[in-house]
Design a protein around this motif. Structure first.
Motif: not given
Length: 268
Positions: A149-169
């Motif tokens: 769509n835009t080929n944007a390079k600046v990309i941020l993800l908000d990962f709304h999660a409970e487990a720290t291991s899943e976030k780190a992964a």
């Protein structure tokens, strides 16, 4: 360029402390892109259209959410807009890996006044949380969409999660493919902010913007009663000792590669 992400705004104390500190933080750090997680901004549970408008008026480019997004039913109509719409409701995201057909969108692609294109993704974890699609595969899908769509390079993800291991992964999985992976949901800021090997900024949880004299935002007595008795009861947002938790990221606007990440906590 500089990106500021404000962690879960919790109730009116959270809105107050963000309104108090945000203007000088934006100015001091010359922030180009502002993202606010607002899923708890209405009394600690959900978000309303009027509160979303309030956060946009403070300068938010995008508002992310999480598992409490539907707690205030009026937000559904506000978010039910065409994909190519430019109304503010289009910039309130719900997790992209919710079931197909869920109202709203989990990705927003925009462009700053200086011409820099950016994308914000919102995802929810699966460990210890309600069932949702695979966030890893969904991230792959969204990155393909952004490139097309835009080929944007600046990309941020908000990962709304409970487990720290899943976030780190997920952080390691996306290293070098996104500018930042920032965790939300647990309301406790973690001291593990870092730059991963291939230029992705990572923090397990940005923390909560709200009352810290509480149990993750809720009146302590109400939570203690549930732990001690096992009896259900209505939770209410606490009010004491509000703090704004946020994360500042500096990156190359042309490549999206992060080169600095900093925790921020400000109180009254």
């Amino acid at each position: 360029m500089n990106i500021l992400f404000v962690g879960d705004v919790f109730g009116s104390p959270g809105r107050h402390i963000v309104r108090e500190h945000l203007p000088h933080v934006l100015e001091t750090h010359a922030v180009d892109l502002l993202i606010i997680n607002g899923e708890n901004s209405a009394g600690g549970f959900g978000i309303t259209p009027s509160i979303a408008e309030e956060l946009f008026d403070l300068g938010a480019h995008v508002i992310t959410t999480g598992n409490h997004i539907w707690d205030k039913k009026e937000i559904v109509e506000y978010m039910t807009v065409p994909a190519n719409s430019h109304v503010r409701g289009r910039r309130v995201l719900r997790p992209a890996n919710f079931a197909h057909g869920t109202p709203g969108f989990g990705l927003y692609e925009g462009e700053l006044g200086n011409g820099t294109k950016y994308a914000v993704m919102n995802m929810q974890g699966r460990v210890f949380m309600a069932s949702s699609d695979d966030p890893f595969r969904k991230a792959d899908e969204l990155l393909t969409m952004i490139e097309r769509n835009t080929n944007a390079k600046v990309i941020l993800l908000d990962f709304h999660a409970e487990a720290t291991s899943e976030k780190a992964a997920l952080g390691w999985y996306l290293d070098g493919r996104v500018t930042a992976v920032l965790g939300t949901h647990t309301h406790v800021p973690t001291a593990d902010e870092r730059l991963l090997h291939h230029g992705t900024a990572y923090q397990t949880d940005v923390g909560m913007s709200g009352p810290f004299d509480s149990i993750i935002g809720v009146e302590t007595e109400l939570v203690l009663k549930r732990f001690l008795t096992g009896m259900p009861g209505k939770f209410e947002a606490a009010k004491g000792n509000p703090k704004m938790c946020a994360t500042l990221i500096s990156c190359d606007g042309a490549t999206g590669r992060a080169h600095h990440i900093q925790r921020i906590m400000l109180g009254e």
